[in-house]
Design an enzyme around this catalytic site. Sequence first.
Site, mmCIF file in Angstrom:
data_model
loop_
_atom_site.group_PDB
_atom_site.id
_atom_site.type_symbol
_atom_site.label_atom_id
_atom_site.label_comp_id
_atom_site.label_asym_id
_atom_site.label_seq_id
_atom_site.Cartn_x
_atom_site.Cartn_y
_atom_site.Cartn_z
ATOM 1 N N LYS A 96 0.873 -1.176 0.000
ATOM 2 C CA LYS A 96 0.000 0.000 0.000
ATOM 3 C C LYS A 96 0.911 1.226 0.000
ATOM 4 O O LYS A 96 1.543 1.556 1.002
ATOM 5 C CB LYS A 96 -0.914 0.019 1.213
ATOM 6 C CG LYS A 96 -1.903 1.178 1.136
ATOM 7 C CD LYS A 96 -2.996 1.062 2.172
ATOM 8 C CE LYS A 96 -4.085 2.095 1.946
ATOM 9 N NZ LYS A 96 -3.635 3.474 1.914
ATOM 10 N N TYR A 134 -1.750 0.670 -10.129
ATOM 11 C CA TYR A 134 -2.293 -0.507 -9.444
ATOM 12 C C TYR A 134 -3.695 -0.899 -9.903
ATOM 13 O O TYR A 134 -4.335 -1.732 -9.270
ATOM 14 C CB TYR A 134 -2.257 -0.347 -7.927
ATOM 15 C CG TYR A 134 -2.855 0.932 -7.401
ATOM 16 C CD1 TYR A 134 -4.189 1.235 -7.601
ATOM 17 C CD2 TYR A 134 -2.062 1.835 -6.689
ATOM 18 C CE1 TYR A 134 -4.739 2.396 -7.114
ATOM 19 C CE2 TYR A 134 -2.599 3.005 -6.194
ATOM 20 C CZ TYR A 134 -3.942 3.288 -6.409
ATOM 21 O OH TYR A 134 -4.473 4.442 -5.934
ATOM 22 N N LYS A 155 -3.072 -2.497 7.412
ATOM 23 C CA LYS A 155 -2.173 -1.382 7.727
ATOM 24 C C LYS A 155 -1.081 -1.770 8.725
ATOM 25 O O LYS A 155 -1.312 -2.540 9.655
ATOM 26 C CB LYS A 155 -2.990 -0.222 8.332
ATOM 27 C CG LYS A 155 -4.080 0.317 7.436
ATOM 28 C CD LYS A 155 -3.524 1.147 6.295
ATOM 29 C CE LYS A 155 -3.099 2.516 6.745
ATOM 30 N NZ LYS A 155 -4.193 3.483 6.823
ATOM 31 N N CYS A 187 21.934 28.573 32.706
ATOM 32 C CA CYS A 187 21.780 27.116 32.674
ATOM 33 C C CYS A 187 20.667 26.700 33.636
ATOM 34 O O CYS A 187 20.678 27.097 34.799
ATOM 35 C CB CYS A 187 23.095 26.449 33.062
ATOM 36 S SG CYS A 187 22.940 24.679 33.333
ATOM 37 N N CYS A 198 22.649 24.708 36.676
ATOM 38 C CA CYS A 198 23.622 25.294 37.602
ATOM 39 C C CYS A 198 23.599 26.815 37.586
ATOM 40 O O CYS A 198 24.369 27.452 38.294
ATOM 41 C CB CYS A 198 25.025 24.795 37.281
ATOM 42 S SG CYS A 198 25.678 25.500 35.756
ATOM 43 N N CYS A 227 26.130 25.690 28.304
ATOM 44 C CA CYS A 227 26.256 26.164 29.678
ATOM 45 C C CYS A 227 27.738 26.383 29.912
ATOM 46 O O CYS A 227 28.561 25.529 29.587
ATOM 47 C CB CYS A 227 25.718 25.092 30.617
ATOM 48 S SG CYS A 227 26.398 25.191 32.276
ATOM 49 N N CYS A 286 28.769 22.446 36.783
ATOM 50 C CA CYS A 286 27.405 22.072 36.432
ATOM 51 C C CYS A 286 27.194 20.580 36.660
ATOM 52 O O CYS A 286 27.853 19.747 36.036
ATOM 53 C CB CYS A 286 27.135 22.432 34.975
ATOM 54 S SG CYS A 286 25.466 22.010 34.467
HETATM 55 S S1 IVH Z 1 -6.585 0.063 -4.902
HETATM 56 C C1 IVH Z 1 -11.007 0.346 -5.098
HETATM 57 N N1 IVH Z 1 -4.060 -0.483 -4.479
HETATM 58 O O1 IVH Z 1 -4.957 3.715 -0.937
HETATM 59 C C2 IVH Z 1 -9.602 0.237 -4.686
HETATM 60 N N2 IVH Z 1 -4.934 1.535 -3.606
HETATM 61 O O2 IVH Z 1 -7.464 3.923 0.839
HETATM 62 C C3 IVH Z 1 -8.870 1.472 -4.939
HETATM 63 N N3 IVH Z 1 -3.312 2.901 -2.429
HETATM 64 O O3 IVH Z 1 -6.829 6.095 -2.598
HETATM 65 C C4 IVH Z 1 -7.500 1.502 -4.499
HETATM 66 N N4 IVH Z 1 -1.589 1.566 -2.722
HETATM 67 O O4 IVH Z 1 -4.404 5.985 -3.213
HETATM 68 C C5 IVH Z 1 -5.066 0.369 -4.279
HETATM 69 N N5 IVH Z 1 -1.837 -1.089 -4.201
HETATM 70 C C6 IVH Z 1 -2.840 -0.220 -4.010
HETATM 71 C C7 IVH Z 1 -2.657 0.987 -3.302
HETATM 72 C C8 IVH Z 1 -3.747 1.830 -3.117
HETATM 73 C C9 IVH Z 1 -2.007 2.716 -2.212
HETATM 74 C C10 IVH Z 1 -4.073 4.076 -1.948
HETATM 75 C C11 IVH Z 1 -4.912 4.706 -3.014
HETATM 76 C C12 IVH Z 1 -6.300 4.818 -2.449
HETATM 77 C C13 IVH Z 1 -6.091 4.529 -1.006
HETATM 78 C C14 IVH Z 1 -7.295 3.782 -0.519
#
Ligand code: IVH
Length: 678
Positions: free
Chosen positions: A119, A229, A318, A412, A415, A430, A436
């Site tokens: 991501k 992506y 995440k 300081c 001191c 200092c 000190c």
């Molecule tokens: S797919 C319907 N793939 O994450 C799915 N998003 O919270 C659309 N993002 O706005 C997103 N890496 O900017 C997808 N490998 C990835 C991603 C990705 C980052 C971001 C993207 C999106 C946000 C979604």
Amino acid sequence: MPAVPDSARTRAQRLRQELHQHGHRYHVLDDPVISDGEYDRLFQELADLEALYPSLVVPESPTQRVGGGPVAGFAEVRHSVPMLSLENAFTNDDVSGFVKRAMERAGGESPIEFSAEPKLDGVAISILYEKGLLKQAATRGDGSVGEDVTHNVRTIPTVPLRIDGRGFPDRLEVRGEICMPRAGFVELNRRAAESGEKSFVNPRNAAAGSLRQLDPRITAKRPLEIFIYGVGEVSRGPLAATHIGVLESLRKLGFRVNPLVEAVNGLEGCLAYFGKVARLREELPYDIDGVVYKVNDLALQGRMGFIARAPRWAVAHKFPAEEQITTVEAIEFQVGRTGAITPVARLAPVFVGGVTVSNATLHNMDELHRKDVRVGDAVIIRRAGDVIPEIAGIIRERRPPGTRVVKLPSRCPVCNSPVVKEEGEAVARCSGGVVCSAQRKEYLRHFASRRAMDIEGLGEKLIEQLVDKEMVSSPADLYALSPTDLAGLDRMGEKSAENLLAAIAASRSTTLPRFLYALGIRDVGEATALALSGHFGDIDGLHGAGEEALQEIPDVGPVVAARVAEFFRNPHNRQVVKNLLAAGITWPRQAAAGESDGPLAGETVVVTGTLTGLSRDEAHDRIRAAGGKVASSVSKNTTILVAGESAGSKLKKARDLNIAILSEEEFLKRSRLRSAEE
Ligand code: IVH
């Protein structure tokens, strides 16, 4: 306008084609086949032709990345297919829920396939190609309407201006993330700081800020990159039956797809991928904030549909956040070993990057003022990997009324001695010196630290007490401590007192580099201590050494030479050294530069494997003290290999090269020295 000869038209077309291909190889495939110089020559030839015959210029020409001048504003772009966001998963259970729902939809028991992807932590972008040419690029905006940033997206070298290949749909909208690699971000901020401009808090903000420029010439100078992506609008049916198939087609058409995308099976496959990418995270050149799992089968995706603004067929798993917002409760000043006064922000505790953070150093006054951090401010705390947490920036919009610029105290805080700041120095100090107690404590901490005298068990809390109770004011006092002295300290049992005294006693026998480092001479780190020790061989020579003589030592410049000379001229420091020697500190006498009387003189020694009786550092110290040179890898210059337990490839190489191999025991014998008192 001059008529364009056919030869020029054909040549221009050919050059565009070649530059396009070489650009793709260089930026997208990372596999160039011509040198930068050759590329530049082709580029210049095309630019010259276009200058001569302006009608040859087409928008997709590589010379036209920075097209017209600045735009007046950002036009609205309505997304024909909405740009959705992703549901978040924070725990394995969340992911398990997602996988189960997908399996139920698939109507089977067998694990289903997902596309697992990083991501990327950048800015979402949609780019529309019409008949193969880049037509429009837009930000996500609210998902339905974004902003037209075509003029800026065109400047990004990894974004193709035209599609290379056959059979692509007339209208093809690709979607991806625009990122700024960390190295480029750091460099951008360095330049901003240099010219007194505002810095960006993180690569994502820098990428977003760069895309929101009216003038594409500014964006062109920013190190932006893209990863594609997915797709939005596709005029002629899907490109493939699976998501990964779609990405494959996009890659073939010349788009940059992240190399870490892979197909995984079921929950197990997802979690294994998560672990793998989490481990890779720090080494990646760009920021990611998790991984995304997407149902790979597009037909199944279609059956799963959407909830509100996110698809049911994808989830973002995440990582724990590396950035959090908190408030500054106070700004205090700490006094270091050399008197350096460091502003420290006391924060409302926040959990960030896996730990609770309640303090962050602001380094010095310049840094504090550059970031303009004030008490009451909302600040972004960043802790990435194992790096010390820092204040990445403040959120000015949230500043409460009545805050004040933080001023350097004139005295300081410990001191009360005057604080001085020399011209051109970032650091205020200092002026109290040994008066000190903060400086004395820090000095003792440094003296006892692992890489200095290595007194195990003498930590911060103990030093606090020893100094506050006035039992220790100078390092030599440590060697006079008795069991009765220690008995009265907090949390000090008989056994720990015994251990501490044993550790103090053991620290008496050390090495000269460690001792010099432990003295805490300003700007003398371990490497300089080693150089000084190698040059003088003993401490006597250092006492009278003038600055000029000191500068003859490799790596000792005028500043360090001045510090060392000043240190040994100062009667107080001379007394400290004298007291320490009187307390029984010794080190093996070693060969000074040019002498060669150590048992390992002339030898180049590599240590490998695990040693049982001494640490790697200690072994290295011992080699140097014995007149030998330490090397880290085995080569034909190596003369001795010390092989500890489970030695591997270095041992094999040493055997191949016929190099003398010593066991730990043999090494200890070979390197035995006369001690300094002998
Ligand atoms: S797919 C319907 N793939 O994450 C799915 N998003 O919270 C659309 N993002 O706005 C997103 N890496 O900017 C997808 N490998 C990835 C991603 C990705 C980052 C971001 C993207 C999106 C946000 C979604």
